[in-house]
Design a protein around this motif. Structure first.
Motif, PDB file in Angstrom:
ATOM      1  N   ARG A  24      35.937  39.124  50.453  1.00 53.69           N
ATOM      2  CA  ARG A  24      34.541  38.756  50.173  1.00 53.69           C
ATOM      3  C   ARG A  24      33.709  39.999  49.859  1.00 53.69           C
ATOM      4  O   ARG A  24      32.900  39.998  48.933  1.00 53.69           O
ATOM      5  N   GLU A  25      33.925  41.075  50.623  1.00 61.29           N
ATOM      6  CA  GLU A  25      33.188  42.323  50.366  1.00 61.29           C
ATOM      7  C   GLU A  25      33.549  42.886  48.994  1.00 61.29           C
ATOM      8  O   GLU A  25      32.673  43.331  48.254  1.00 61.29           O
ATOM      9  N   ALA A  26      34.823  42.844  48.654  1.00 60.73           N
ATOM     10  CA  ALA A  26      35.254  43.343  47.343  1.00 60.73           C
ATOM     11  C   ALA A  26      34.661  42.486  46.223  1.00 60.73           C
ATOM     12  O   ALA A  26      34.232  43.007  45.187  1.00 60.73           O
ATOM     13  N   ALA A  27      34.601  41.175  46.433  1.00 64.27           N
ATOM     14  CA  ALA A  27      34.023  40.285  45.432  1.00 64.27           C
ATOM     15  C   ALA A  27      32.536  40.593  45.233  1.00 64.27           C
ATOM     16  O   ALA A  27      32.054  40.646  44.092  1.00 64.27           O
ATOM     17  N   ASP A  28      31.815  40.800  46.318  1.00 62.55           N
ATOM     18  CA  ASP A  28      30.390  41.142  46.215  1.00 62.55           C
ATOM     19  C   ASP A  28      30.200  42.496  45.533  1.00 62.55           C
ATOM     20  O   ASP A  28      29.304  42.668  44.706  1.00 62.55           O
TER      21      ASP A  28
END
Length: 139
Positions: A24-28
């Motif tokens: 999720r952090e990488a996607a953001d």
């Protein structure tokens, strides 16, 4: 249809996740959907590939048997589509009439028996043949 994300972006997302960030952090961070990040990382861990999968089109099963089918057609140029299909089934080559037609079309093969010829008049009808015009009839 939208284009696939670049291989470089995929590698950076995977690298970020592998270095400790969550998906999720990488996607953001890279402004992509979470589901894309999840799928890319799953594929990386399973197949060690970050390249996009092939898109579009399909491949006929008959292409696996192309040499055998083309040899069969070359050997029996006067056979009909159904006769070729029956011979294919005897050789355990799968396929339907439509699939065979499309295969032959892709390989620029036709099953025409005679070349088309343009003619102005019918050869069966002579010049002295009676006409079928009702106005020309004499009672």
């Amino acid at each position: 249809m939208p284009q696939s994300y670049s291989g470089d972006l995929r590698e950076r997302v995977i690298g970020t996740v592998e270095s400790g960030a969550s998906r999720r952090e990488a996607a953001d961070l890279f402004e992509i959907s979470v589901s894309s990040a999840v799928r890319w990382v799953q594929r990386w861990r399973k197949e060690r590939s970050s390249e996009p999968k092939p898109r579009g089109g399909s491949r006929s099963v008959l292409e696996d048997y192309a040499k055998r089918i083309l040899a069969l057609v070359a050997e029996h140029r006067d056979w009909t589509l159904d006769e070729i299909l029956a011979a294919m089934h005897k050789q355990r080559i799968p396929g339907s009439r439509t699939a065979l037609w499309r295969f032959l079309d892709r390989h620029d093969l036709t099953l025409k028996k005679k070349p088309l010829c343009s003619r102005a008049t019918s050869k069966r009808r002579s010049a002295s043949a009676p006409t079928l015009d009702p106005a020309a009839r004499v009672p």
